[in-house]
Each structure stands twice: as structure tokens, then as C-alpha cells.
Design an enzyme around this catalytic site. Structure first.
Site, PDB file in Angstrom:
ATOM      1  N   ASP A 690       0.833  -1.206   0.000  1.00 36.68           N
ATOM      2  CA  ASP A 690       0.000   0.000   0.000  1.00 36.68           C
ATOM      3  C   ASP A 690       0.872   1.262   0.000  1.00 36.68           C
ATOM      4  O   ASP A 690       0.592   2.228  -0.702  1.00 36.68           O
ATOM      5  CB  ASP A 690      -0.921  -0.010   1.224  1.00 36.68           C
ATOM      6  CG  ASP A 690      -1.885   1.158   1.215  1.00 36.68           C
ATOM      7  OD1 ASP A 690      -2.693   1.248   0.275  1.00 36.68           O
ATOM      8  OD2 ASP A 690      -1.808   1.988   2.135  1.00 36.68           O
ATOM      9  N   LYS A 694       1.355   4.316  -2.865  1.00 37.35           N
ATOM     10  CA  LYS A 694       1.258   5.741  -2.555  1.00 37.35           C
ATOM     11  C   LYS A 694       2.481   6.505  -3.063  1.00 37.35           C
ATOM     12  O   LYS A 694       2.350   7.589  -3.647  1.00 37.35           O
ATOM     13  CB  LYS A 694       1.102   5.935  -1.045  1.00 37.35           C
ATOM     14  CG  LYS A 694      -0.233   5.448  -0.502  1.00 37.35           C
ATOM     15  CD  LYS A 694      -0.315   5.580   1.011  1.00 37.35           C
ATOM     16  CE  LYS A 694      -1.657   5.086   1.537  1.00 37.35           C
ATOM     17  NZ  LYS A 694      -1.759   5.169   3.003  1.00 37.35           N
TER      18      LYS A 694
END
Length: 831
Positions: A690, A694
Site C-alpha cells: 500500500d 502511494k
């Protein structure tokens, strides 16, 4: 003296007659009053049916048909008698002071006369026009008798005015026009000594030869206008069943607005193009004599109404939008049109001789084609007379075959000040385009008081609603369709519900019109109830699909549809291209689209620009922190990202902070999960993927063309654990790694450092790893769920531009989505 006119809906029953008499008497306290009345509601329709049955029976040759039509005549006569008798009976029952015998005698005389006229037509085998006019005026005469009974019972002296003694028209039968000079002269000759109260039946007058004639549609309104001119009245009031003139048809538009004041010109344009409450014939004589006209509501006398006078109020450039349905367009075209003097004159002379009304004219600049609109019921007659008049030209191919297109409508903008405002036509046509309505022809008068577009009749509702929304509702709107009802989705729904009062105060309409989960789709054009959405969604029978949403948006005619993705679903992310191409703004917390192949990343932005739609994803990085917006602002200002460091996971920020409070990795992870900071399966957080997504978003925003596979990624836990898809299994096995990870914690603390999970961009490369940092590092104190980003740019060095704040939890993510939703408003308003 004032003239008050009451329509059929104002005289529908006994209670209505009582109300009208009260309004008259109240007004009579301040001025002398002349009242013009229509027939009670529905009675004129029955009288028209009677004349139609008479005409049908008289032209039939078959004896059986004659008997059938005669039966229809008798049946209709009995219906009319019954309806009038019922109204009278109720009037007498409710008002004991009335002269019952006199009123009953009046009704009996009217019924006897109606039967005599009917029998006379049957004996003549012909129903003359004057006989038909006398039959049709029976309802108005009944209203006069009833109202006279009410006013006389109040000991008031009432004068009765007979329009056949003065209201003289021209010889036309379809839409006769009053001879105002002659009517005024005759009125003064017959009615020089009127009482302070007078009553006149509307709808009829006399031709120059003395025959009775009706005044056409809205004839009673026209009667009142002519009477006002003859009296030199100070005002003419048209009393009906609405509060006044609205800026659109209230049957089509929910949020219509009352027009407080308008000019004669605006009223005539509006009524000419379909406003039912007015007729241009009514306004014209009042305008000539500068007599103000009020439109008022019989059922709400205290309402201000609409004033029509020589001036218009307010700064509105567009006063109203009207629509006229059942229109046909005639097209006359061909090489013989170009440069041939008198062709247009011949066309319209032919139409005029056939007594056909031309509503609108449009001609091509090349003079090749003349198009004009006529009432739909006159289209065939217009086509026949033109084919006869231009038979030779058509035969010699100087003209193409004359065509007619039926089932059309005219939508018109009206306003005196439109010529002073730039861009009105552009807004009008853009609104029609937004409603996906094709424009067949356009016309604008030289005064620029009106702009008209011919469209298909079946699209009238959509056209009027969308034009009204764009041109009159000064309230920007968001039509939200939310996908994903998990933790973030539910929180966003709660925030929308809480923020509604503030949005109303700021004049913003945020309507949740669509809601979807993995199984079902709920759509409601008037807005989903935020109190009961869960039950409603569970009861929905439709499944989620773009086709279903497209059909709904088209049918509901939504102005600013926004899709909000609260999922992390790959398939949804892959549809963003289709959403944008279909005209939706896209607001998303889902990082899958922005971290897919770089070609898809670029394609989304190209489509968004081409379609002028917003693609907003602030929550892709930093949850509710303004990371993307600030970075884009710096880059637009000419800055350039040189280096980046950041803690981009609120869950890992919290976990790593707890590690230095004495908790093991498994204990800290479990605590974060219980607080709702992690995904249901914490492996998704501790894999580091994750965070990699980003930092890839930031890199791409900064202009680096990288793929997700280019990110150098160190997961928090071994890949064996990170790959587990079962959350319970992951939590159960995580303690196996505690001892090994504790060694890294101990070493960092021994060096007076702390562990942080940091994403970096440097030398056009991205890396995500566990780092031990000391007190001098800008990310040293970031913990407890905070995100922090240090942007080293051309403008910000050696000290970086730091953005810091909470980045974990559904509330901040939902707040970020909410902010992005509101940003779709600016695009809608600017364009």
C-alpha cells in the site's frame, strides 16, 4: 374602476362562488369593480361536445347514425343540465339568504334556451356559427346569474353588462380580434351609468353584422382586457388557480419560481410560446392602453401575484422558459428558392389565406430553405395548400417535395434584458446539449427578447428541466453515486448526512442518488434517504453496472453526476476510463487506477481533460491530508521535486510508534486492528504494498514514468507472512516473527534512534523500507497514526516543505473524499 376576471377553476363549485363573491366585495371597499366570469370548470368542454355531436348528426346520411348522434346530443344536454343543477343546489344549501326562486328561474331559462338552440339546429339540419356561439356561452351566463345572486343578497346594487351590445370583433371566426375603438364607443353609449358593482359574461361578443361569436381560446381573459380598455380601468386582474406566472411550467419543473413583475412584451412572448396562464390577445389591448394586469390566485387571495406592466423588475436577464407542444415544421426548399424574389411572400400568403397560424420562422442563410412551425392539428392543411400553390414549381423540380415533420415542440427563453447579457444563447444551447436534446431549428427575434429552439416533443420535459436548472436555479449541485459501503463508505454517508444543513446554508445541493455494494445497486433520482439507506439497499433488486447507471442518469437528467469509489477493487478502477468518457466526475480513495500501467494513468488524464471532467484522488496519499493538491500546486508554479521522504501509512505509523512503547510487533498490530487503523487483513498493511502504491502516485505526479514493479520494496514482515490472504491466520502467525523483529527495535534504541517505515524518492528512484532515524530527522517524531511528508524541491531546500497530520482511520479518509466531491462544483460553475 378595476376589472376582475375569474376563470373556470375559480368557479368550479358552490364554495368557489362564495370565495369569489368575498374577493369582489373586499375589493369593492376600495374601488368600483367590474367582474368578468368564465363558465364553471368543465362546462365549456361539455358544451363543445354538444356542438360537435350536433354537427356530426347533421352531416350523416345514415338513419342509424342520425339516431346514434341524436342520442349523444340528448345525453350531453342532460349532463350539462345535471352539472349546473348540482352547483345551484349546493349554492342554495350553503347559503340560505339567497333568492332561491330567482336563481332556479335563471337556470330554467338557460336550460330552456339551450334546448331551443339545439332543437333549432336539428330542425334546420344546420348549426350556424352564431347558434354554436350562443350554445357555447351558456356556462358564462350561468356564472353571471349565480354571482349576481350572491352579490344582490348582500344588498348590493349590481349592473349586468351584455357583451353582445358592445364587444365588436372582426369577421374572422377562428381567433377574432376586438375592434377596440368601436367597442369603446358602443360601451359608452350603452353603459354610461354603471353601478359600483358590475358583472359581465366572458368568452363571447358580436361580429360587425351583429351575429354572436366566441373569442377563441382564453376568450374570457380577452373579454376582461377589452372591458378594461372600454372602462379606462386602473387595473385588470386575472384570477385563476395559481399564484401568478412562474418561470417554467410547474407541471414539468419542481423548483419553479414566481415572477413578481414582468413587462407586457415579456408576457406576450411567454404566452405566445405556451404559457397557459396567459394569452397574447389578452395582453395586447392592455399594453396599448397601459393598463397594468395582475395574475392572482382565487384560492390564495393574500398571495402577491404577478404584475404585468410597462416595466420589468429585477436584474434577471432571462425571465422565464416556456414550452409549446404539438407543433409541426413545414420545410419549403429547393434551387428555385435562391435569389427568386417573392418566394417567401408566396409561401406565407398561401398559409395566411388558409387561415393557418405560423408560430415560428427559420430560414437558411443561403436562402435555399424556409422552415416554419404551425400547430400540429393544422399541419396537413398547410401541406395541402402549399402543394397546390407550388404544384408547377415542384413538378419542374424548382422546389423539392414540401415536407412536414410532426410531433415537435418549441422551447423558448424570454426576457427583456437578454440583449444586455452576453452568453445567454450559449448557456441555452449548452443546457439542451447537456439534456442530450437535438435542436432541429432555432429562431431569435430582432429585439432579442426571446430565443427559441425546435426539438422533438417527447424530449420537452428533459429540455425544460435542464434549462431551468442551468439558467434559473442559482444552486450548484452534486449528484453523488457512491460505490462501496464498507468502513470508509459508511463514514462518508454519515458525513454527508451531518453536513447537509451547512451545505443548504451555503446554497449547495448534494444529493446521494446512487449507492452500490458488491451485490446490489440502489438508484433514486430524488435522493436516497440517509436514515434508511441500508434497508433500501438490501431491498434493491438491481446489480451494479455502468449501463444501469448511464440509463438512470439519462432518465433522471442529472446535471453534475459524480462517482465516488470507496473500494480497493481492481475491476472498479479499470472502469474509470468508461466513467469519465460517459461524463462522470470520478472521486476515489482507490489507488489501483493511479498505480496501474503508466499508459492507463496517462489515458485517464487525457480523457478527463477532453471530457472536462474531474478525476480527483487526494485520499490516494495521506488520507485527508492535502498532499496531491499541494504537490500539483507547486509543480504548476514551476517547482520541481528533487527528493521526497514520507511516512505514508497511518496504520504503520501507529504500529511503529507503539513498538517503542514496549509492545511487540504482533501486539502493536493487533491493537491497531482493534482501533480500525488496519485493513481487515493486516497483511495488506505490513506487506508495504500500500505504501509502495502511494509513493508511486507521488512519483508519477512529479513526472516520473515508473511502474509499480520499479519500486524497491522492503516489507515489514517476511514475504511468507505478507502473502497470507486470511486475516485471522495472519494475526495468529505474526507472533512467530516478534523475536526477530525485536532485535531491530533493540538495536535502534541502543543507537538512540527509532524505527520508521519510510518511502523515499531520490535520483528518479523509489524505495520503501524500514529505517532507523535519530532526532535530527524530520520523521523522527511521527507516530500514533500520523502521516508526514517532506518535499525537497527547487523552492524548498535545504529545509523541506513538510505536510503532517493524521492519516489513519475512516473519518479522515471520508473527509478527504468529501472535500474532493465539493471540488467538482467549481468545474461545473466555471463551465
Amino acid at each position: 374602476m378595476k376589472v376582475l376576471k375569474f376563470g373556470g377553476s375559480s368557479l368550479a363549485n358552490a364554495a368557489c362562488f362564495e370565495r369569489v363573491s368575498e374577493i369582489i366585495l373586499t375589493n369593492a371597499e376600495a374601488a368600483s369593480i367590474a367582474t368578468v366570469v368564465s363558465a364553471p370548470q368543465g362546462i365549456t368542454n361539455d358544451l363543445v361536445a354538444l356542438t360537435q355531436h350536433l354537427n356530426s348528426s347533421l352531416i350523416q346520411n345514415s338513419k342509424d347514425c342520425d339516431l346514434a348522434e341524436t342520442s349523444d346530443v340528448e345525453s350531453t344536454l342532460r349532463t350539462i343540465e345535471r352539472k349546473l343543477s348540482d352547483i345551484l343546489a349546493n349554492i342554495i344549501a350553503r347559503n340560505k339568504a339567497l333568492d332561491k326562486n330567482s336563481l332556479c328561474a335563471e337556470l330554467e331559462n338557460l336550460i330552456v334556451r339551450l334546448n331551443q338552440l339545439t332543437k333549432g339546429a336539428q330542425l334546420l339540419s344546420h348549426c350556424p356559427e352564431s347558434t354554436s356561439a350562443q350554445i357555447l356561452s351558456t356556462g358564462e351566463k350561468f356564472s353571471v346569474a349565480m354571482l349576481n345572486g350572491f352579490l344582490s343578497a348582500k344588498a348590493e346594487s349590481v349592473s349586468l353588462i351584455d357583451p353582445e351590445k358592445f364587444l365588436t370583433t372582426d369577421a374572422r371566426s377562428a381567433e377574432p380580434v376586438a375592434d377596440l375603438k368601436q367597442s369603446k364607443r358602443l360601451f359608452k353609449a350603452h353603459y354610461s351609468g354603471l353601478q359600483s358593482l358590475a358583472i359581465m359574461p366572458g368568452f363571447f361578443g358580436v361580429k360587425p353584422n351583429g351575429e354572436t361569436t366566441t373569442l377563441g381560446r382564453n376568450g374570457s381573459d380577452y373579454s376582461a382586457a377589452v372591458l378594461a380598455v372600454c372602462l379606462d380601468a386602473q387595473a385588470c386582474e386575472i384570477w385563476t388557480d395559481v399564484d401568478g406566472v412562474y418561470n417554467a411550467d410547474p407541471r414539468l419543473v419542481n423548483q419553479v419560481q414566481l415572477i413578481e413583475q414582468m413587462s407586457y412584451h415579456e408576457a406576450m412572448e411567454l404566452s405566445y410560446f405556451g404559457a397557459k396562464v396567459l394569452h397574447p390577445k389578452t395582453i395586447s389591448p392592455l399594453a396599448q392602453s397601459d393598463i397594468p394586469c395582475w395574475i392572482k390566485n382565487t384560492h390564495s387571495p393574500q398571495a402577491a401575484g404577478t404584475l404585468i406592466s410597462n416595466s420589468s423588475n429585477g436584474a434577471e436577464s432571462v425571465k422565464a422558459i416556456s414550452n409549446l407542444s404539438d407543433v409541426a415544421m413545414i420545410n419549403v426548399s429547393g434551387p428555385g428558392m435562391k435569389g427568386m424574389v417573392g418566394m417567401a411572400a408566396r409561401v406565407f400568403s398561401t398559409i395566411s389565406q388558409a387561415d393557418i397560424s405560423v408560430i415560428m420562422i427559420s430560414q437558411s442563410s443561403a436562402e435555399y430553405c424556409i422552415s416554419f412551425c404551425v400547430p400540429g392539428n393544422e399541419a396537413d392543411a398547410a401541406l395541402d395548400c402549399l402543394n397546390q400553390a407550388f404544384e408547377l414549381e415542384i413538378k419542374n423540380e424548382l422546389l423539392e417535395p414540401i415536407s412536414v415533420r410532426k410531433n415537435l415542440a418549441i422551447v423558448t427563453l424570454v426576457g427583456d434584458r437578454m440583449q444586455q447579457q452576453k452568453g445567454i444563447a450559449a448557456k441555452f444551447f449548452k443546457a439542451l446539449s447537456q439534456a442530450k436534446v437535438n435542436i432541429i431549428a432555432i429562431a431569435q427575434d430582432s429585439s432579442e427578447r426571446s430565443i427559441s429552439a425546435v426539438i422533438r416533443d417527447e424530449r420537452t420535459d428533459d429540455a425544460v428541466r435542464t434549462c431551468h436548472q442551468n439558467l434559473f436555479i442559482k444552486r450548484p449541485s452534486i449528484d453523488a453515486i457512491l460505490i462501496g459501503c464498507g468502513t470508509v463508505g459508511k463514514e462518508l454517508l454519515n458525513q454527508i448526512k451531518k453536513q447537509q444543513p451547512r451545505l443548504v446554508d451555503e446554497n449547495i445541493a448534494l444529493n446521494l442518488v446512487g449507492l452500490a455494494n458488491s451485490r446490489k445497486l440502489l438508484l433514486e433520482k430524488n435522493g436516497i434517504d440517509l436514515q434508511t439507506w441500508e434497508t433500501a439497499l438490501e431491498s434493491a433488486s438491481q446489480s451494479f453496472s455502468l449501463d444501469a447507471i448511464n440509463q438512470f442518469v439519462s432518465d433522471a437528467n442529472l446535471n453534475n453526476p459524480v462517482i465516488i469509489d470507496c473500494t480497493s477493487n481492481d475491476d472498479i478502477a479499470k472502469q474509470y476510463k468508461d466513467y469519465l468518457e460517459s461524463g462522470y466526475h470520478v472521486v476515489t480513495a482507490n489507488k489501483k487506477a493511479n498505480t496501474a500501467e503508466i499508459s492507463y494513468y496517462r489515458e485517464l488524464r487525457e480523457i478527463a481533460e477532453q471530457k472536462q471532467r474531474r478525476f480527483l484522488y487526494e485520499t490516494n496519499v495521506g488520507a485527508g491530508l492535502p498532499v496531491i493538491d499541494n504537490l500539483q500546486g507547486l509543480l504548476r508554479a514551476g517547482d520541481k521535486l528533487k527528493q521526497f521522504e514520507g511516512i505514508l501509512s497511518g496504520s504503520l505509523s501507529y504500529i511503529f510508534g507503539e513498538l517503542h512503547k514496549g509492545l511487540s510487533l504482533s501486539e502493536a498490530t493487533l491493537k491497531a486492528k482493534e482501533l480500525g487503523y488496519t485493513e481487515p487483513n493486516p497483511a495488506e498493511d505490513l506487506s508495504g504494498l500500500d505504501v509502495a502504491r502511494k509513493v508511486l502516485v507521488i512519483a508519477r505526479e512529479a513526472g516520473l514514468e515508473l511502474e509499480l514493479s520499479d519500486i524497491e520494496l522492503e516489507p515489514v514482515v517476511p514475504e511468507e507472512l505478507a502473502a497470507l490472504t486470511d486475516g485471522e491466520e495472519f494475526v495468529a502467525r505474526l507472533p512467530e516473527f516478534d523475536e526477530a523483529f525485536q532485535q531491530r527495535i533493540d538495536q535502534a534504541e541502543k543507537d538512540n534512534k527509532v524505527l520508521r517505515y519510510i518511502a523515499c524518492i531520490e535520483n528518479d528512484c523509489c524505495k520503501v523500507s524500514i529505517q532507523a532515524v535519530d532526532t535530527s530527522h524530520p520523521l523522527y517524531s511521527v507516530a500514533e497514526g500520523e502521516n508526514a511528508l517532506a518535499l525537497h524541491t527547487l523552492y524548498y531546500q535545504p529545509k523541506p516543505y513538510v505536510i503532517r497530520g493524521y492519516g489513519a482511520g475512516a473519518a479522515v479518509t471520508a473527509a478527504g473524499l468529501f472535500g474532493d466531491m465539493l471540488r467538482t462544483l467549481s468545474w461545473d460553475l466555471e463551465h
